[in-house]
Motif scaffolding. Structure first.
Motif, PDB file in Angstrom:
ATOM      1  N   LEU A  60      60.474  28.615  30.046  1.00  0.00           N
ATOM      2  CA  LEU A  60      60.265  28.162  31.413  1.00  0.00           C
ATOM      3  C   LEU A  60      60.924  26.802  31.618  1.00  0.00           C
ATOM      4  N   THR A  83      56.944  27.783  36.669  1.00  0.00           N
ATOM      5  CA  THR A  83      56.773  29.161  36.198  1.00  0.00           C
ATOM      6  C   THR A  83      58.067  29.942  36.379  1.00  0.00           C
ATOM      7  N   ARG A 110      49.981  22.032  31.911  1.00  0.00           N
ATOM      8  CA  ARG A 110      48.990  22.861  32.621  1.00  0.00           C
ATOM      9  C   ARG A 110      47.721  22.021  32.867  1.00  0.00           C
ATOM     10  N   TRP A 165      55.979  21.598  30.008  1.00  0.00           N
ATOM     11  CA  TRP A 165      55.378  22.787  30.614  1.00  0.00           C
ATOM     12  C   TRP A 165      53.877  22.516  30.700  1.00  0.00           C
ATOM     13  N   TRP A 184      52.293  25.883  44.240  1.00  0.00           N
ATOM     14  CA  TRP A 184      53.483  26.456  43.599  1.00  0.00           C
ATOM     15  C   TRP A 184      54.741  25.853  44.205  1.00  0.00           C
ATOM     16  N   ASP A 237      51.680  32.563  30.600  1.00  0.00           N
ATOM     17  CA  ASP A 237      52.242  31.454  31.376  1.00  0.00           C
ATOM     18  C   ASP A 237      51.176  30.651  32.115  1.00  0.00           C
ATOM     19  N   THR A 238      49.988  31.197  32.284  1.00  0.00           N
ATOM     20  CA  THR A 238      48.943  30.540  33.063  1.00  0.00           C
ATOM     21  C   THR A 238      48.202  29.465  32.286  1.00  0.00           C
TER      22      THR A 238
END
Length: 602
Positions: free
Chosen positions: A448, A438, A481, A479, A377, A95-96
Motif C-alpha cells: 500500500l 488503502t 492505523r 501505513w 477516506w 488492510d483494516t
C-alpha cells in the motif's frame, strides 16, 4: 381496464426504482474513479500537502517555528512488534487492522501498552509470531509480559482493544475485537488475566472493530457497545493479479471494496452487575443494521445528563443516537432516538477514526458541549462538526473543517486514529491524526502507499500541520492505523503511540521544550461514574473541557487521564467534575502537577 392501469403504475414504479439504483451505482463508481484518477495521474505521496488547494490555504500547511518535538523511542524502550507477518494478500481484513490501547493493568500508576496483531495472511497457516502484545511499563523501559499475563489471543485475528473495569473489582479488564470471536480478559489482580467472553455473553463472532464503554441506563454498571463492520465472505473468489494491458496497472479486486459486502448489526451489551451481559441493541434502537461500523462513543452530547451514542460508519451514513433516559427519568427500558439527520451529523462518507473535544473557543462560540472530529477516506477530507444549541433548545452541528484548516490538507489522505491533546501545554487543544492509504502501489500490488502523520498545532484561531518540523520520525511515511496518546513517562506532557499495518509500532515521546505547566487529572470511582464524566478546568477567564473515555480514536483507547495545559500559570482556579451519574465535585485553587479526584462519598 383497472387491471391494465395497475400494471401500468407498477411498471412506472419499477422504472423509478431502476433509475434510482442506476444513478446510485453511477455515483459510487464516479467517486471511486476520481480517487483512482488522483492516485494514477499524481504522485500523491510525494506531493506537498498544501499544494493545489485554494489560495486561502496555501500558507496553512506549516508554521515556523514550531515548538513540537517528538522522537520515536519504541525500539530503545523495548516496544518491538512486527504487525501482520507474511505477505499482503489483498483482502479487506488485513488492510483494516490494527489498533492499540493504554491502560494501567497492574495498578502501579503508570500506563501499560497493549498492541493488537493478526497472524499473517488470511488464507495461510498462522505465523507463530503474529499475536497481540502486552508491554508493561517499568519506567525506563517496557517489558513484554504477554504470555505470563495470558493475553496473546493466539487464535484471534486482531482488530482493536480497550481497557475498562467492567466487573468493578478495582482493576482494569481488557476487551479485544477480532475478525472472528471477540475476547474479554478478566483481570485477576495478580498480573494475569482469564478469558471469559463466552461466560460473560460478549463473544460476538462477527467482524468487530470499535468499542465504547458507558453506563447508558445509569444503573451503576458499566455497559459495552461493540461496532461490527461487514459480512466478509470471498469464498471461491480469491483475488488474483490481473494486469490491464492498456494501462499497465493491476486491477483492484472486489475483496478490497467494503461495498462488496453486507453490513453487520452492532451490539449493545447491558451489564447485569453479576459479571454477565445482556445483548439489547435492537430493543434499545441502536443496532444500526445498515451501517458498516468502525468506531463509537458514549458521550452526553446534548447536556441532559444521559450518555448519547455516536457511531462512525464506512460507506454508510453515520448515526447520532440520543439517549431518551432523561425524557422518562430512566423508567423502564432506556431507548435511543436517531437524530442524525436533524442534527446534521448523518455523514455519508467513509468514516474511520472518531475524537471528541470542545473547539468552540477557536470560533468564539463555545457552548460547553462536545464537538466531533472524524477521519475519512481519500478524496473525502476529514470532518470537524461543532455543536450548537438553537434558540428553541435543539442540538445541531455545523461543519467547521475548512474554516479551521483541517479539510483540504486531508483530501489525498486516508485518515485512521486521532487524538485531541495539548501537546505544548499552552492551553489550546491540538490534534494528531494517523494516515495510511488503502490504495496500492501501481507497480507493486502487494504494498500500500505510505502517508505522513498529521500533527496539528492549535494557534488559537486555526490549526497548522507541524509534523514535518516536529522530528525525524514525523517526516517519514507509514501505513498507520491505530493512534493512542498517554503521558507514559509521567513528565507532564502527552506522548503518542501509533500502530503500523505490516510494520513496527511508533512510540513518539514528547520532547517539546516549553516553560508551560500542566495539570493532569485522574478520576477515582467506579467505571460506571467515570466513563463519560465531564471535567472542566478554569484558568482565569478560560475554560478547558475533557470527557473521560469519549475520545475513542480508531480500534483503540487513549490513557484515561486528562492533561490540561496551563500555559505560564502555575495553578488552575477551579476544577469541576460532573460524574456520569450527575453528581459534581468542585475543587478550588489547584496547583500544577497530578491530581486524583475522588467520587463523592454518600
Amino acid at each position: 381496464m383497472n387491471k391494465h392501469k395497475k400494471e401500468q403504475k407498477f411498471s412506472k414504479r419499477q422504472r423509478k426504482i431502476g433509475l434510482a439504483v442506476f444513478y446510485t451505482l453511477l455515483g459510487t463508481a464516479a467517486l471511486v474513479a476520481i480517487a483512482l484518477l488522483l492516485a494514477e495521474i499524481r504522485e500523491t505521496d510525494l506531493a506537498d500537502a498544501s499544494g493545489d488547494v485554494t489560495a486561502s490555504f496555501v500558507d496553512a500547511g506549516s508554521e515556523h517555528p514550531t515548538p513540537f518535538r517528538f522522537r520515536n523511542v519504541a525500539e530503545e524502550m523495548g516496544v518491538i512488534l512486527r504487525h501482520g507477518p507474511g505477505p499482503r494478500t489483498r483482502v479487506l481484513p488485513e488492510d483494516t487492522g490494527s489498533g492499540l490501547a493504554w491502560g494501567d493493568y497492574d495498578g502501579d500508576g503508570d500506563w501499560d501498552l497493549y498492541i493488537v496483531n493478526f497472524p499473517g495472511p488470511l488464507r495461510q497457516e498462522p505465523d507463530s509470531t503474529g499475536y497481540n502484545r502486552l508491554f508493561r511499563n517499568d519506567g525506563d523501559h517496557f517489558t513484554d509480559v504477554t504470555h505470563e499475563a495470558g493475553v496473546a489471543d493466539l487464535d484471534g485475528f486482531g482488530m482493536g482493544a480497550s481497557f475498562a473495569d467492567y466487573d468493578d473489582d478495582g482493576d482494569v479488564d481488557l476487551y479485544v475485537t477480532n475478525f472472528g470471536k471477540n475476547r474479554l480478559f478478566r483481570n485477576r489482580g495478580d498480573g494475569t488475566f482469564e478469558e471469559v467472553a463466552a461466560q460473560a455473553g460478549v463473544a460476538d463472532s462477527l467482524w468487530s472493530c470499535g468499542v465504547a464503554w458507558g453506563d447508558y441506563d445509569r444503573d451503576g454498571h458499566l455497559d459495552l457497545y461493540v461496532t461490527n463492520y461487514v459480512h466478509y465472505d470471498d469464498s471461491g473468489m480469491e483475488p488474483g493479479l490481473q494486469m490491464d494491458a492498456a494501462t499497465g496497472t493491476f486491477s483492484i479486486p472486489f475483496t478490497l471494496n467494503p461495498n462488496s459486502f453486507d453490513p453487520q448489526p452492532n451490539r449493545l451489551y447491558r451489564n447485569r452487575g453479576d459479571g454477565t451481559f445482556e445483548e439489547v441493541a435492537v430493543m434499545s434502537g441502536v443496532s444500526n443494521p445498515r451501517g458498516r461500523s468502525f468506531a463509537a462513543t458514549f458521550t452526553d452530547f446534548d447536556g441532559d445528563g444521559w450518555l448519547d451514542l455516536y457511531v462512525n460508519n464506512d460507506v454508510s451514513t453515520n448515526k447520532l443516537f440520543r439517549n431518551r433516559g432523561a425524557d422518562f427519568q430512566g423508567e423502564g427500558v432506556v431507548v435511543f432516538q436517531d437524530i442524525s439527520t436533524a442534527t446534521g451529523t448523518a455523514d455519508p462518507r467513509g468514516s474511520m477514526g472518531l475524537s471528541v473535544a470542545e473547539i468552540g473557543t477557536m470560533t468564539g462560540e463555545a457552548d460547553g458541549l462536545p464537538d466531533l472530529f472524524i477521519t475519512h477516506w481519500v478524496a473525502q477530507e476529514n470532518a470537524l462538526y461543532q455543536s450548537f444549541l438553537t434558540a428553541d433548545g435543539r442540538l445541531e452541528y455545523r461543519d467547521k473543517t475548512r474554516h479551521l484548516r483541517l479539510g483540504e490538507i486531508s483530501i489525498e489522505m486516508v485518515g485512521w486514529g486521532s487524538a485531541f491533546a495539548d501537546f505544548d501545554l499552552d492551553g489550546n487543544i491540538d490534534l494528531a491524526v494517523a494516515n495510511g492509504s488503502t490504495l496500492e502501489l501501481r507497480d507493486d500490488p502487494g504494498r500500500l502507499k505510505a502517508e505522513p502523520v498529521f500533527l496539528f498545532r492549535n494557534s488559537g484561531r486555526i490549526f497548522y500541520n507541524t509534523a514535518a518540523t516536529a522530528g525525524e520520525a514525523l517526516r517519514k511515511k507509514y501505513w498507520a492505523r491505530g493512534l493512542a496518546v498517554a503521558d507514559f513517562d509521567a513528565d507532564g506532557d502527552v506522548d503518542i503511540a501509533i500502530a503500523v499495518n505490516r510494520g513496527q509500532p511508533l512510540l513518539l515521546r514528547n520532547d517539546t521544550e516549553t516553560g508551560n505547566h500542566a495539570l493532569t487529572v485522574l478520576l477515582a470511582g467506579s467505571s460506571a461514574v467515570c466513563f463519560g464524566a465531564k471535567i472542566e478546568v478554569r484558568v482565569k477567564d478560560k475554560v478547558q473541557l475533557f470527557w473521560y473515555g469519549s475520545d475513542v480514536t480508531f480500534l483503540g483507547m487513549h490513557a484515561p487521564e486528562a492533561v490540561f495545559g496551563l500555559g505560564a500559570n502555575t495553578s488552575a482556579d477551579e476544577i469541576k467534575v460532573t460524574w456520569a451519574d450527575g453528581k459534581t465535585t468542585s475543587i478550588q485553587d489547584v496547583p500544577a502537577g497530578r491530581l486524583v479526584v475522588r467520587y463523592p462519598a454518600e
